[in-house]
Design an enzyme around this catalytic site. Structure first.
Site, PDB file in Angstrom:
ATOM      1  N   HIS A   1       0.930  -1.365  -0.215  1.00 42.77           N
ATOM      2  CA  HIS A   1       0.196  -0.240   0.149  1.00 42.77           C
ATOM      3  C   HIS A   1       0.916   1.525  -0.247  1.00 42.77           C
ATOM      4  O   HIS A   1       1.608   1.647   0.196  1.00 42.77           O
ATOM      5  CB  HIS A   1      -1.473   0.652   1.182  1.00 42.77           C
TER       6      HIS A   1
ATOM      7  N   HIS B   1       2.070  11.145  -1.332  1.00 46.45           N
ATOM      8  CA  HIS B   1       1.198  10.580  -0.297  1.00 46.45           C
ATOM      9  C   HIS B   1       2.192  11.806   1.375  1.00 46.45           C
ATOM     10  O   HIS B   1       1.976  11.693   1.748  1.00 46.45           O
ATOM     11  CB  HIS B   1       1.385   9.174   0.626  1.00 46.45           C
TER      12      HIS B   1
END
Length: 327
Positions: free
Chosen positions: A40, A117
């Site tokens: 992930h 991110h």
């Protein structure tokens, strides 16, 4: 050091070529009916400590980071980093699904694309695609799924640029979406890369791109709640083709405030024993309750990759998928 939570992260080269070592009875099963380990937010091991906050984050986060960078930025880094192994190390460890969150920096006049991110990475997308290719060239019977997602700040021109790069780099290694992706077929055709692209209009134009792969994201801070969510999704029934069951926990502002000395790593390591039990209970295959890709954070910990790969030993091709009660 994180005391009792410290878990050794190592690269187990034993699984660098695990697909080529699967028994022949599994060679004709589509990859979306096998168990595949994934990471992930694959690229967060190289987030740029000097990067500004990405364009799609909350205005409040950007404001606080601008006003109090010495306090806010370290917090952002602690809760944004989901992996510590490089992409090559992840592939060598056995990961076969890479979660690429792609972005273009605001006010950047260049065509450079980065991963994101909360903040941007130090490496470009193009450099990592070449790195994946180099790994594939030395592992000719391994197949990797590249999930290109998010596309923060990408214009139509930048989409065209990214897709051109993907085609130029992987060429005939790209598996077209009209192919049933079994290992035998992909080996015979020389295909090693399946690229999913989270932009439907672009997918329609290019046969080398696969539609976005559904990701079961629980958005939970507690392990038990995450497992309940995943079980609920299984009861609803798996998608027909590729999909991801995400075993990653997700922090929120309240959780961060309650755990001022915490981090995503600590949060993840605490959850691993329970999640390990859940993983071992799963079955790959086409039936409603079966799984396909399982993606997690800090994939070098707690035999995650090994546990997912070993689920394939449960497959009986004549039955297509077994379940606990052989329903």
């Amino acid at each position: 050091m994180e005391g009792p939570l410290q878990t050794s992260i190592h690269v187990c080269h034993e699984y660098g070529q695990w697909m080529s070592q699967l028994p022949e009875k599994l060679w004709d099963i589509p990859l979306y009916n096998l168990a595949l380990p994934g990471s992930h937010d694959t690229m967060t091991y190289c987030l740029d400590k000097n990067s500004g906050v990405s364009g799609n984050e909350l205005k409040l986060v950007k404001f606080l980071n601008k006003c109090m960078p010495c306090i806010v930025h370290p917090i952002i880094m602690k809760w944004s980093t989901t992996q510590v192994l490089t992409v090559t190390e992840q592939l060598e460890a056995g990961v076969r699904y890479l979660d690429f969150r792609i972005a273009h920096k605001a006010n950047d006049p260049s065509m450079n694309l980065y991963f994101v991110h909360m903040v941007y990475t130090t490496v470009t997308v193009q450099d990592i695609l070449w790195e994946v290719l180099r790994w594939l060239e030395t592992h000719p019977q391994e197949v990797v799924i590249l999930a290109c997602r998010n596309f923060d700040g990408l214009t139509k021109k930048l989409h065209c640029h990214l897709i051109a790069c993907i085609k130029e780099i992987f060429q005939c290694k790209l598996c077209p979406r009209n192919v049933v992706p079994t290992l035998r077929t992909m080996w015979q055709c020389g295909h090693q890369a399946i690229v999913s692209y989270e932009e439907d209009m672009e997918v329609e134009k290019h046969c080398e791109l696969w539609p976005a792969i559904p990701y079961w994201w629980g958005n939970k801070t507690a392990t038990r709640a995450l497992i309940q969510y995943l079980e609920h999704m299984k009861q609803m029934g798996r998608p027909e083709k590729f999909f991801v069951a995400g075993i990653n926990l997700t922090e929120n502002l309240r959780y961060i405030l309650v755990h001022p000395f915490g981090s995503l790593k600590k949060m993840t390591l605490q959850s691993l024993p329970c999640l390990k039990i859940w993983i071992k209970q799963q079955y790959p295959g086409p039936r409603k309750e079966c799984i396909n890709i399982i993606a997690g954070d800090f994939i070098g910990n707690n035999d995650f990759v090994k546990d997912v790969i070993e689920l394939n030993t449960k497959i009986n091709p004549s039955l297509r998928c077994q379940s606990k009660g052989n329903k």
